[in-house]
Write an enzyme that holds these catalytic residues in place. Structure first.
Site, PDB file in Angstrom:
ATOM      1  CD  GLU A   1      27.876  52.649  17.347  1.00 23.91           C
ATOM      2  OE1 GLU A   1      27.336  52.936  18.429  1.00 23.91           O
ATOM      3  OE2 GLU A   1      28.968  53.134  16.979  1.00 23.91           O
TER       4      GLU A   1
ATOM      5  CD  GLU B   1      27.861  57.452  19.009  1.00 25.02           C
ATOM      6  OE1 GLU B   1      28.612  57.591  19.977  1.00 25.02           O
ATOM      7  OE2 GLU B   1      26.804  56.794  19.079  1.00 25.02           O
TER       8      GLU B   1
END
Ligand code: BGP
Length: 484
Positions: free
Chosen positions: A382, A189
Site C-alpha cells: 500500500e 496492518e
C-alpha cells in the site's frame, strides 16, 4: 537511475470491503465494515473513539437496511463490475493485483461448518479472470471485514475460539483457490488492532470485561497464533506458496535533537516494528514482554503457542507506507493526522489535503530499515495519496500531484534496491477510486482510474482514466525506467 529487477511485480491493491459492495447479496453475511458510517469530518484526535462502537450502536446500524451512510455496503460495485476493472488493470500492464477475500462471503456468521458456495464461486471466477489476464493475485485473508457475528457473539478475536473459525475459513481458501493463488497475506496492518480495535479484531468495549487494552493484546496474540497456523497450512496445501505478514509502517523521526525526543521516537519505532518481529522471528521481543509486564497486560499464551509461532515464520514482509511522522515529548507540539494516527508535524514536509505528510525519502529509509532487520524479501502493498480530483468538461482528470507523489516514491524505491534491498513488488493504494477506510468517503480519491460516484453514492459508476493512468502504464512498460 538504478534499475528494478526484471521480474518486479508492479500492480495495485484493493480491499473487498472498500470495493465489492453487494454486502447482502448471494448469501454474504454482515461484516464489521458494514456498520462503518460515513465520517467526512473525522477528527483524528478521536480516532480511537471513532472506531469504538457499542452493542447498541451495532444493533442500530444492522437494523438500518440503507447504504447511504454506510458506503462500504456499496463500495464501487466491484462485485459485479470486476471484469471491466480487471481489463483496465491489464491495460495498465499489471503483473500483480492485491485483493482481499470477504470472510463473511464464505462464512456468513463465521461459525458455519461449510462455506457459502456462491461466495466460493465468486472468488474462483475473480482469480480465474485475473490469471487469464496474466495478473498474479496477492490475496489478503483478513482486511478489516470479519463477520460481525463473531464480534457480537465472541467479542471478536478476544475469544480464542475465533482462531479455529479463522483457520477453517483459511483452509477453505487454500483448498478452493490454491491452484490460482500463490501469494497470501494473513492480517492487514495487524498492528492496527491498537488503533481501531473493532475494525481490526471485532472488539466491543462494553463486551471487554478486562478493559479494551487487555482485550486488544489478547486478540493480537490470537491473531499471531492464527497467522502462524495458516502460514503452515498454506505451505502444506499449496506447494510453492508464499505467505507474508503486513505492517503499517509508521516511520517516525525525532521532532528535535533533544535526547528525550530521540528516546520517545525509539520507543515508537520499536512498538511499530514488534508486530512484524513476532511474525518474522516467531517470538515476542523481550523488551515488549517487559513493557507489557510493566503495563499489567497478560498475554494468553498457552502451552504450545510459542512453538507454533516459532515453527511458521512468514516468507516475506509486506507493509503499507503513506507518510512519515515525528515524535516529541512536548505536549503542545503541533500535530497533524496520518494513517489512523495523530502525528507531530514535520516542518520540512508538505501535507496532503487530509493532513498526511508526504515523505518519499521516508520510504527509502523504511525499506533499508526493514530489510536490514528482517533479511527477508519485502513487498510494498500500500502506497498512494488520497486527494480531491476534478473532472474537466472534456472528462479528463489532470492529477499531476498524484504523478509527482508516485514518481518521487518510485525514485526512492530504486535507490533502496540499489542499496541492496530485496524488494519483490509494489501494489499502489489504490489503482481505482474506492471507499476510504477511515472516513468512508468516496471523495478521498487514490486511483489511476476515476469512478463517477460521490460520497452519497450518487453517480453512474462509470470508470475514467486519469492522466496518472497513462503515466503508470508507461512506468510499468519500462519496468520503472521511464518516470518522466
Ligand atoms: C490503510 C488500509 C487501506 C486503505 C489505507 C488508506 O490503513 O489498509 O484499507 O484504506 O489505509 O486509508 P484511508 O482509506 O483511510 O485514506
Amino acid at each position: 537511475m538504478p534499475e528494478f529487477p526484471n521480474n518486479f511485480l508492479w500492480g495495485g491493491a484493493l480491499a473487498a470491503n472498500q470495493v465489492e459492495g453487494a454486502w447482502d447479496v448471494d448469501g454474504r453475511g454482515p461484516s464489521v465494515a458494514d456498520i462503518a458510517s460515513y465520517k467526512p469530518h473525522l477528527d483524528v484526535k478521536e480516532y480511537a473513539a471513532h472506531h469504538i462502537v457499542s452493542s447498541d450502536s451495532i444493533a442500530a446500524a444492522l437494523a438500518d437496511p440503507d447504504d447511504t451512510y454506510y458506503p462500504k455496503r456499496r463500495g464501487i460495485d466491484f462485485y459485479h463490475r470486476y471484469p471491466g476493472d480487471l481489463a483496465l488493470f491489464a491495460e495498465l500492464g499489471f503483473k500483480v493485483l492485491r485483493v482481499s477475500i470477504s470472510w463473511s462471503r464464505l462464512y456468513p456468521t463465521g461459525v458455519e461448518e461449510t462455506p457459502n458456495e456462491a461466495g466460493v464461486a465468486y472468488y474462483q471466477s475473480l482469480f480465474t479472470e485475473m490469471r487469464r489476464l496474466g495478473i498474479e493475485p496477492l490475496v489478503t485473508l483478513s482486511h478489516y471485514e470479519m463477520p460481525i457475528a463473531l464480534a457480537t457473539s465472541n467479542n471478536g478475536w478476544e475469544d480464542r475460539a475465533v482462531v479455529d473459525h479463522f483457520v477453517r475459513y483459511s483452509r477453505t481458501c487454500f483448498e478452493r483457490f490454491g491452484s490460482l493463488v500463490k501469494y497470501w497475506l494473513t492480517f492487514n496492518e495487524i498492528d492496527s488492532v491498537m488503533r481501531h480495535p473493532f475494525t481490526t479484531a471485532g472488539i466491543i468495549p462494553d463486551r471487554s470485561k478486562n478493559g479494551v487494552e487487555q482485550a486488544c493484546y489478547t486478540a493480537l496474540h490470537h491473531q499471531f497464533l492464527a497467522s502462524a497456523i495458516v502460514t503452515g497450512l498454506a505451505h502444506d496445501i499449496i506447494p510453492g506458496s508464499q505467505v507474508g505478514c503486513m505492517l503499517t509502517k509508521l516511520t517516525t523521526y525525532p521532532n528535535t535533537f533533544r535526547p528525550e525526543d530521540a528516546a520517545a521516537t525509539l520507543q515508537k519505532n520499536l512498538d511499530n516494528l514488534f508486530y512484524a518481529d513476532v511474525q518474522v522471528f516467531g517470538e515476542y521481543p523481550p523488551l515488549i514482554l517487559r513493557r507489557l509486564e510493566h503495563q499489567g497486560i497478560a498475554l494468553p499464551i498457552q502451552p504450545g503457542d510459542e512453538q507454533t509461532l516459532k515453527d511458521h515464520p512468514v516468507d516475506f514482509v509486506s507493509f503499507s507506507y503513506y507518510m512519515s511522522m515525528t515524535e516529541s515529548v512536548d505536549p503542545n507540539a503541533d500535530r497533524t493526522p496520518g494513517n489512523t494516527v495523530l502525528a507531530v508535524k514535520n516542518p520540512y514536509l508538505p501535507t496532503s489535503e487530509w493532513g498526511w505528510q508526504v515523505d518519499p525519502i521516508g520510504l527509502r529509509i523504511s525499506l533499508v530499515e526493514l530489510y536490514d532487520r528482517y533479511r527477508k524479501p519485502l513487498f510494498i502493498v500500500e502506497n498512494g495519496i488520497g486527494a480531491v480530483d476534478v473532472v474537466t468538461e472534456q472528462g479528463e482528470i489532470h492529477d499531476d500531484y498524484r504523478i509527482a507523489y508516485f514518481r518521487d516514491h518510485f525514485e526512492q524505491m530504486a535507490l533502496a534496491i540499489d542499496d541492496g534491498v530485496d524488494l519483490i513488488g509494489y501494489t499502489s493504494w489504490a489503482p481505482i477510486d474506492l471507499i476510504s477506510a477511515s472516513t468512508s468517503q468516496m471523495s478521498k480519491r487514490y486511483g489511476f482510474i476515476y469512478v463517477d460516484q460521490d460520497d452519497m453514492g450518487k453517480g453512474t459508476l462509470d470508470r475514467l482514466r486519469k492522466d496518472s493512468f497513462h503515466w503508470y502504464q508507461k512506468v510499468i512498460a519500462s519496468n520503472g525506467a521511464d518516470l518522466s
